[in-house]
Scaffold this active site. Sequence first.
Site, PDB file in Angstrom:
ATOM      1  CB  CYS A   5      -8.117   0.857  -5.456  1.00  0.00           C
ATOM      2  SG  CYS A   5      -7.490  -0.586  -6.317  1.00  0.00           S
ATOM      3  CG  ASP A  31       4.006  -8.976  -6.922  1.00  0.00           C
ATOM      4  OD1 ASP A  31       2.830  -9.364  -6.848  1.00  0.00           O
ATOM      5  OD2 ASP A  31       4.628  -8.529  -5.931  1.00  0.00           O
ATOM      6  CG  HIS A  47     -11.982  -0.949  -8.333  1.00  0.00           C
ATOM      7  ND1 HIS A  47     -10.778  -1.137  -7.696  1.00  0.00           N
ATOM      8  CD2 HIS A  47     -12.933  -1.378  -7.467  1.00  0.00           C
ATOM      9  CE1 HIS A  47     -10.990  -1.641  -6.498  1.00  0.00           C
ATOM     10  NE2 HIS A  47     -12.291  -1.799  -6.328  1.00  0.00           N
ATOM     11  CB  THR A  93      -2.961  -8.382   0.406  1.00  0.00           C
ATOM     12  OG1 THR A  93      -2.223  -8.392  -0.818  1.00  0.00           O
ATOM     13  CG2 THR A  93      -2.564  -9.567   1.275  1.00  0.00           C
ATOM     14  CG  HIS A  98      -4.399  -9.064  -8.175  1.00  0.00           C
ATOM     15  ND1 HIS A  98      -5.271  -8.525  -7.252  1.00  0.00           N
ATOM     16  CD2 HIS A  98      -3.551  -9.863  -7.479  1.00  0.00           C
ATOM     17  CE1 HIS A  98      -4.956  -8.955  -6.040  1.00  0.00           C
ATOM     18  NE2 HIS A  98      -3.916  -9.785  -6.143  1.00  0.00           N
TER      19      HIS A  98
HETATM   20  P1  AMP Z   1      -2.742 -10.599  -3.399  1.00  0.00           P
HETATM   21  O1  AMP Z   1      -2.111 -10.966  -2.086  1.00  0.00           O
HETATM   22  O2  AMP Z   1      -3.180 -11.769  -4.212  1.00  0.00           O
HETATM   23  O3  AMP Z   1      -3.825  -9.581  -3.201  1.00  0.00           O
HETATM   24  O4  AMP Z   1      -1.602  -9.941  -4.260  1.00  0.00           O
HETATM   25  C1  AMP Z   1      -1.271  -8.592  -4.207  1.00  0.00           C
HETATM   26  C2  AMP Z   1       0.081  -8.465  -4.847  1.00  0.00           C
HETATM   27  O5  AMP Z   1       0.292  -7.106  -5.150  1.00  0.00           O
HETATM   28  C3  AMP Z   1       1.241  -8.919  -3.946  1.00  0.00           C
HETATM   29  O6  AMP Z   1       1.972  -9.955  -4.607  1.00  0.00           O
HETATM   30  C4  AMP Z   1       2.073  -7.658  -3.792  1.00  0.00           C
HETATM   31  O7  AMP Z   1       3.456  -7.912  -3.765  1.00  0.00           O
HETATM   32  C5  AMP Z   1       1.672  -6.855  -5.020  1.00  0.00           C
HETATM   33  N1  AMP Z   1       1.825  -5.419  -4.923  1.00  0.00           N
HETATM   34  C6  AMP Z   1       1.424  -4.624  -3.920  1.00  0.00           C
HETATM   35  N2  AMP Z   1       1.735  -3.341  -4.184  1.00  0.00           N
HETATM   36  C7  AMP Z   1       2.342  -3.327  -5.391  1.00  0.00           C
HETATM   37  C8  AMP Z   1       2.909  -2.311  -6.211  1.00  0.00           C
HETATM   38  N3  AMP Z   1       2.913  -1.015  -5.850  1.00  0.00           N
HETATM   39  N4  AMP Z   1       3.461  -2.668  -7.388  1.00  0.00           N
HETATM   40  C9  AMP Z   1       3.465  -3.971  -7.778  1.00  0.00           C
HETATM   41  N5  AMP Z   1       2.951  -4.974  -7.041  1.00  0.00           N
HETATM   42  C10 AMP Z   1       2.395  -4.669  -5.868  1.00  0.00           C
END
Ligand code: AMP
Length: 112
Positions: A5, A31, A47, A93, A98
Site C-alpha cells: 500500500c 497530493d 490501514h 485508485t 483517504h
Molecule cells: P483516489 O483516486 O481518491 O484514490 O486518490 C488517490 C490520490 O492519491 C490521487 O489524488 C493521487 O494524486 C494521490 N497520490 C498518489 N500517490 C501519491 C503520493 N506518493 N503522494 C501524494 N499523493 C499521492
Amino acid sequence: MAEDCIFCKIIKGEIPSARVYEDDKMIAINDVAPAAPVHVLLLPKEHTRDITTADAELVAYMLSKVKMIAEKTGIAEKGFRIVINTGDDGGQTVKHLHIHLIGGKVLGWPPC
Ligand code: AMP
C-alpha cells in the site's frame, strides 16, 4: 500496515511526502497531483480499505480535523470541498481510506 500500500509506505516514511499535519491517528499530506491550488489528503495511520471498512469513530475523528487543516492551508474562509472516493465506480485508485480536502479556487460541479 499493508505490504504493497503506497499510503502505508508514506505513513512509515518509506516514500517521501509533504506533511501538513500529523498526530497519533492520522497524517495529512499534499497530493502529488493536485487538482486545485490546495489539495490535501487525510490518511488514517491504520490501514483500512475505504469508508465501508473503516471504524466510524476513526472517520469522525478525521472529519473533526478538516476545519483545522482548512484553516492551516488558508482555504477555510472562502470554502473548500471534501471528497471520499470509494471503490472502483467511485474513482478510488489507492485502496487506503483517504479524505481529499480541495480548495483555493472556485470548484466545478458535478464532478463527472
Ligand atoms: P483516489 O483516486 O481518491 O484514490 O486518490 C488517490 C490520490 O492519491 C490521487 O489524488 C493521487 O494524486 C494521490 N497520490 C498518489 N500517490 C501519491 C503520493 N506518493 N503522494 C501524494 N499523493 C499521492
